[in-house]
Scaffold this motif. Structure first.
Motif, PDB file in Angstrom:
ATOM      1  N   SER A   1     -70.660  14.482  61.592  1.00  0.00           N
ATOM      2  CA  SER A   1     -71.127  14.353  60.218  1.00  0.00           C
ATOM      3  C   SER A   1     -70.925  15.624  59.424  1.00  0.00           C
ATOM      4  CB  SER A   1     -72.617  13.969  60.208  1.00  0.00           C
ATOM      5  OG  SER A   1     -73.393  15.035  60.752  1.00  0.00           O
ATOM      6  N   SER A   2     -70.819  16.766  60.106  1.00  0.00           N
ATOM      7  CA  SER A   2     -70.632  18.027  59.395  1.00  0.00           C
ATOM      8  C   SER A   2     -69.164  18.413  59.276  1.00  0.00           C
ATOM      9  CB  SER A   2     -71.393  19.145  60.128  1.00  0.00           C
ATOM     10  OG  SER A   2     -70.844  19.334  61.418  1.00  0.00           O
ATOM     11  N   SER A   3     -68.280  17.597  59.818  1.00  0.00           N
ATOM     12  CA  SER A   3     -66.861  17.915  59.742  1.00  0.00           C
ATOM     13  C   SER A   3     -66.273  17.349  58.461  1.00  0.00           C
ATOM     14  CB  SER A   3     -66.136  17.355  60.961  1.00  0.00           C
ATOM     15  OG  SER A   3     -66.264  15.951  60.973  1.00  0.00           O
ATOM     16  N   ALA A   4     -64.954  17.514  58.284  1.00  0.00           N
ATOM     17  CA  ALA A   4     -64.280  16.986  57.095  1.00  0.00           C
ATOM     18  C   ALA A   4     -64.432  15.470  57.068  1.00  0.00           C
ATOM     19  CB  ALA A   4     -62.805  17.372  57.127  1.00  0.00           C
ATOM     20  N   PRO A   5     -64.366  14.878  55.859  1.00  0.00           N
ATOM     21  CA  PRO A   5     -64.552  13.423  55.755  1.00  0.00           C
ATOM     22  C   PRO A   5     -63.585  12.667  56.651  1.00  0.00           C
ATOM     23  CG  PRO A   5     -64.517  14.442  53.592  1.00  0.00           C
ATOM     24  CD  PRO A   5     -64.165  15.512  54.580  1.00  0.00           C
ATOM     25  N   ALA A   6     -64.063  11.562  57.226  1.00  0.00           N
ATOM     26  CA  ALA A   6     -63.207  10.721  58.065  1.00  0.00           C
ATOM     27  C   ALA A   6     -62.103  10.123  57.215  1.00  0.00           C
ATOM     28  CB  ALA A   6     -64.049   9.627  58.736  1.00  0.00           C
ATOM     29  N   PHE A   7     -61.096   9.604  57.915  1.00  0.00           N
ATOM     30  CA  PHE A   7     -59.940   9.050  57.207  1.00  0.00           C
ATOM     31  C   PHE A   7     -60.355   7.916  56.276  1.00  0.00           C
ATOM     32  CE2 PHE A   7     -56.201   6.113  57.261  1.00  0.00           C
ATOM     33  CZ  PHE A   7     -55.401   6.901  56.458  1.00  0.00           C
ATOM     34  N   PHE A   8     -61.273   7.084  56.735  1.00  0.00           N
ATOM     35  CA  PHE A   8     -61.780   5.998  55.900  1.00  0.00           C
ATOM     36  C   PHE A   8     -62.408   6.562  54.629  1.00  0.00           C
ATOM     37  CE2 PHE A   8     -65.296   3.282  54.569  1.00  0.00           C
ATOM     38  CZ  PHE A   8     -64.689   2.037  54.476  1.00  0.00           C
ATOM     39  N   ALA A   9     -63.224   7.593  54.759  1.00  0.00           N
ATOM     40  CA  ALA A   9     -63.878   8.199  53.599  1.00  0.00           C
ATOM     41  C   ALA A   9     -62.858   8.858  52.676  1.00  0.00           C
ATOM     42  CB  ALA A   9     -64.923   9.214  54.056  1.00  0.00           C
ATOM     43  N   GLN A  10     -61.776   9.381  53.236  1.00  0.00           N
ATOM     44  CA  GLN A  10     -60.743   9.998  52.399  1.00  0.00           C
ATOM     45  C   GLN A  10     -60.103   8.968  51.477  1.00  0.00           C
ATOM     46  OE1 GLN A  10     -57.980  12.025  54.948  1.00  0.00           O
ATOM     47  NE2 GLN A  10     -59.561  13.290  55.899  1.00  0.00           N
ATOM     48  N   LYS A  11     -59.866   7.759  51.998  1.00  0.00           N
ATOM     49  CA  LYS A  11     -59.326   6.707  51.148  1.00  0.00           C
ATOM     50  C   LYS A  11     -60.292   6.385  50.013  1.00  0.00           C
ATOM     51  CE  LYS A  11     -56.444   4.262  54.543  1.00  0.00           C
ATOM     52  NZ  LYS A  11     -56.183   2.945  55.171  1.00  0.00           N
ATOM     53  N   VAL A  12     -61.568   6.247  50.347  1.00  0.00           N
ATOM     54  CA  VAL A  12     -62.584   5.973  49.331  1.00  0.00           C
ATOM     55  C   VAL A  12     -62.612   7.093  48.301  1.00  0.00           C
ATOM     56  CG1 VAL A  12     -65.062   5.676  48.940  1.00  0.00           C
ATOM     57  CG2 VAL A  12     -63.981   4.598  50.922  1.00  0.00           C
ATOM     58  N   MET A  13     -62.517   8.327  48.769  1.00  0.00           N
ATOM     59  CA  MET A  13     -62.568   9.485  47.873  1.00  0.00           C
ATOM     60  C   MET A  13     -61.428   9.453  46.864  1.00  0.00           C
ATOM     61  SD  MET A  13     -62.769  13.493  48.987  1.00  0.00           S
ATOM     62  CE  MET A  13     -61.462  13.277  50.180  1.00  0.00           C
ATOM     63  N   LEU A  14     -60.221   9.160  47.310  1.00  0.00           N
ATOM     64  CA  LEU A  14     -59.069   9.120  46.409  1.00  0.00           C
ATOM     65  C   LEU A  14     -59.214   8.017  45.367  1.00  0.00           C
ATOM     66  CD1 LEU A  14     -56.197   9.695  48.989  1.00  0.00           C
ATOM     67  CD2 LEU A  14     -57.151  11.354  47.390  1.00  0.00           C
ATOM     68  N   LEU A  15     -59.729   6.872  45.779  1.00  0.00           N
ATOM     69  CA  LEU A  15     -59.914   5.768  44.843  1.00  0.00           C
ATOM     70  C   LEU A  15     -60.982   6.104  43.799  1.00  0.00           C
ATOM     71  CD1 LEU A  15     -59.742   2.858  47.431  1.00  0.00           C
ATOM     72  CD2 LEU A  15     -58.070   3.303  45.626  1.00  0.00           C
ATOM     73  N   LEU A  16     -62.071   6.721  44.234  1.00  0.00           N
ATOM     74  CA  LEU A  16     -63.128   7.084  43.285  1.00  0.00           C
ATOM     75  C   LEU A  16     -62.680   8.190  42.341  1.00  0.00           C
ATOM     76  CD1 LEU A  16     -66.225   6.975  45.683  1.00  0.00           C
ATOM     77  CD2 LEU A  16     -65.524   5.265  43.985  1.00  0.00           C
ATOM     78  N   GLN A  17     -61.867   9.133  42.820  1.00  0.00           N
ATOM     79  CA  GLN A  17     -61.316  10.150  41.930  1.00  0.00           C
ATOM     80  C   GLN A  17     -60.447   9.498  40.864  1.00  0.00           C
ATOM     81  OE1 GLN A  17     -62.288  13.117  41.699  1.00  0.00           O
ATOM     82  NE2 GLN A  17     -62.291  14.297  43.598  1.00  0.00           N
ATOM     83  N   ARG A  18     -59.726   8.446  41.254  1.00  0.00           N
ATOM     84  CA  ARG A  18     -58.913   7.748  40.265  1.00  0.00           C
ATOM     85  C   ARG A  18     -59.791   7.117  39.190  1.00  0.00           C
ATOM     86  NH1 ARG A  18     -54.932   8.207  37.282  1.00  0.00           N
ATOM     87  NH2 ARG A  18     -54.105   6.273  36.444  1.00  0.00           N
ATOM     88  N   MET A  19     -60.918   6.564  39.598  1.00  0.00           N
ATOM     89  CA  MET A  19     -61.839   5.969  38.639  1.00  0.00           C
ATOM     90  C   MET A  19     -62.383   7.018  37.679  1.00  0.00           C
ATOM     91  SD  MET A  19     -63.880   3.231  41.071  1.00  0.00           S
ATOM     92  CE  MET A  19     -64.776   2.484  39.715  1.00  0.00           C
ATOM     93  N   LEU A  20     -62.681   8.212  38.189  1.00  0.00           N
ATOM     94  CA  LEU A  20     -63.167   9.280  37.311  1.00  0.00           C
ATOM     95  C   LEU A  20     -62.100   9.713  36.316  1.00  0.00           C
ATOM     96  CD1 LEU A  20     -65.350  11.756  39.423  1.00  0.00           C
ATOM     97  CD2 LEU A  20     -66.069   9.995  37.803  1.00  0.00           C
TER      98      LEU A  20
END
Length: 558
Positions: A352-371
């Motif tokens: 949980s303290s490491s870099a975001p999992a690959f699944f979370a990275q996909k979510v992150m990129l999509l949410l950045q696009r929304m912003l």
């Protein structure tokens, strides 16, 4: 003339822009992304699309070759376009959340000679004049702007469904009632394979399903806890329908309440990532279509991501994004429950303290696009970016890991938003805040007056904290240049007009800084570091200072 500067913050993933009439398909169903670790590389601002943000955080390693006196990597030419007078330029910044740490007056015992200003490699500015922008170049640049930085990633099975001239001229109709009754029968019987089969057969360029059918596909199939190939099959069908018959504000099959429920559902339905991809795709296609028509006020994004009309939705996107970056709530789908032993609990805490999992990275990129869409959909991107940055600011202060902060900043697509956020961060860390507008002079001021106030989860060496600060200062400088050169403070409609008219940039008075100003501020920073570190400068600090100086000299030569 064109201006090209070295951009070390992002990796240019855009290809040639697609025609305005084409639709883009964001396909993240396959695990083709690598971890966010790509090193930065030099790119030209003219080759980047507006508001481009990297999908890969900057590497921790620096680039010694920037310190060389060779300037083959730099091409300096003049650029079109200034930003129009900004709205919301002057605003009250958030109060400092904590006092700046006092700088020690007694340095520690040095282990070797300290860095002097003269130790930095000399700079020899060489200007290389390039041909003036041609009409074809301007047209291509406008095309990129129209496409809003999306080149189109097509699904393989959709390559052969391009409409012919006859079908393009005919207005699409609903699937005939006889065929629709067959589809509805399979839906009533919960015969999923039959529903998918019939719709795949009946959907064409000429025939589209009604809105309630699309809503059923999303709510009753994609978001139900079905495992296996059925989820990908339904996703591909939805994307086929979207490609042939793009959703608009009247026909879209999802709403914000459904998206909010899915994103915050503790059960984590297995189809939620596919659903988020579909949501972003509908926003993207509709945004591009309405941008081409200059009717963004009629877009789906205007109704769900407008900072003027529904800012609470934008705040929720920020909260989801922070959760994805920190790995809270957006980890890989959970496996079968197992007995928790001390060792497994420790391993889970470590994950949980490491870099975001690959699944979370996909979510992150999509949410950045929304912003990034939220920044651009209203008439004043400058005001919208200020509002969103104010919401993000408290979160970024409390993200505990440097890797997570870098992931958040480097995946940010809107350079204007990143610029506003970094300005808040440095203004907050200044021992004496300044009232200067954001400019080259203000960025130099940050170099002399900023302290290190970010939260750290572990025992991080002092020099590493300053190393991170210098990295963000370079990021701010590059983002600011992109904001000015690409007219990112102006609305998209005004931005296109500025490019067409080839309006010259109008620099601020506080952008007029000299090479002497740059050298003096760097010397002042070195003096402060001698008091703080009291030991030989780490190589990373030397390289970051060298890179920052080179970037300043490049932008002042424009």
């Amino acid at each position: 003339m064109d201006v090209k500067i070295i951009d070390l913050t992002c990796e240019d993933t855009c290809t040639d822009p697609a025609p305005w009439s084409s639709l883009t398909i964001i396909d993240l169903t396959e695990d083709t992304c690598s971890p966010l670790r790509s090193p930065p590389r030099a790119t030209s601002w003219a080759d980047q699309d507006p508001g481009q943000a990297s999908a890969a955080p900057a590497a921790h390693t620096s680039h010694p070759r920037l310190c060389s006196t060779t300037t083959q990597e730099t091409e300096v030419t003049a650029a079109p376009s200034p930003a129009t007078p900004h709205l919301c330029q002057q605003r009250e910044l958030p109060p400092r959340l904590s006092p700046a740490p006092a700088i020690p007056t007694t340095p520690g015992k040095a282990q070797g000679p300290l860095l002097e200003a003269g130790d930095l490699p000399p700079h020899e500015a060489i200007q290389q004049v390039a041909p003036a922008r041609t009409k074809a170049d301007s047209k291509a640049w406008l095309n990129k702007l129209h496409c809003f930085r999306r080149s189109g990633v097509q699904h393989l099975f959709l390559q052969g469904v391009a409409p012919n001239r006859e079908t393009q001229q005919r207005k699409p109709e609903l699937i005939p009632s006889g065929k629709l009754s067959m589809v509805r029968t399979t839906m009533e019987e919960n015969f999923l394979e039959g529903t998918l089969h019939f719709l795949s057969e009946f959907v064409s360029h000429q025939h589209c399903p009604p809105k309630e059918i699309i809503s059923h596909l999303i709510r009753q199939i994609l978001l139900n806890p079905h495992q296996g190939e059925i989820l990908k099959d339904i996703y591909m069908l939805l994307m086929k329908i979207q490609m042939l018959h793009p959703a608009n504000a009247a026909t879209v099959g999802w709403d914000w309440m459904l998206l909010k429920y899915v994103m915050e559902d503790q059960e984590k339905p297995p189809g939620r990532l596919l659903f988020l991809q579909y949501v972003v795709q509908t926003l993207e296609d509709d945004f591009q279509q309405n941008l081409r028509l200059r009717l963004l006020q009629k877009s789906i994004a205007k109704k769900v991501l407008s900072c003027d009309m529904c800012f609470n939705n934008v705040k929720e996107v920020v909260e989801w994004l922070v959760a994805a970056v920190t790995g809270l709530g957006f980890s890989q789908p959970q496996e079968q429950p197992q007995e928790i032993t001390p060792s497994s609990a420790e391993a889970r805490a470590k994950r949980s303290s490491s870099a975001p999992a690959f699944f979370a990275q996909k979510v992150m990129l999509l949410l950045q696009r929304m912003l990034s869409i939220a920044v651009e959909v209203d008439k004043s991107p400058n005001c919208s970016s200020c509002k969103i940055a104010d919401v993000i600011f408290p979160f970024i202060l409390n993200i505990p890991l440097r890797s997570q902060r870098e992931a958040f900043l480097n995946t940010m697509e809107s350079q204007l938003l990143r610029c506003k956020l970094l300005e808040l961060l440095f203004q907050h860390s200044c021992d004496v805040p300044t009232t200067l507008p954001l400019s080259l002079a203000k960025i130099l001021y940050f170099l002399s007056h900023s302290s290190v106030l970010l939260q750290y989860q572990d025992e991080t060496a002092t020099w590493q904290r300053w190393d991170e600060m210098l990295q963000y200062l370079s990021l701010l400088l590059l983002s600011y240049q992109n904001v000015i050169l690409e007219h990112l403070r102006s609305s998209l409609n005004d931005r296109m007009d500025l490019i067409i008219q080839k309006v010259k940039p109008k620099p601020q008075d506080s952008d007029d800084i000299s090479h002497l100003d740059i050298q003096l501020k760097i010397e002042d920073f070195i003096s402060r570091m001698q008091q703080v570190l009291g030991q030989p400068f780490p190589l990373q600090i030397v390289e970051k200072l060298c890179m920052l100086r080179e970037l300043f000299l490049i932008v002042t030569a424009i």
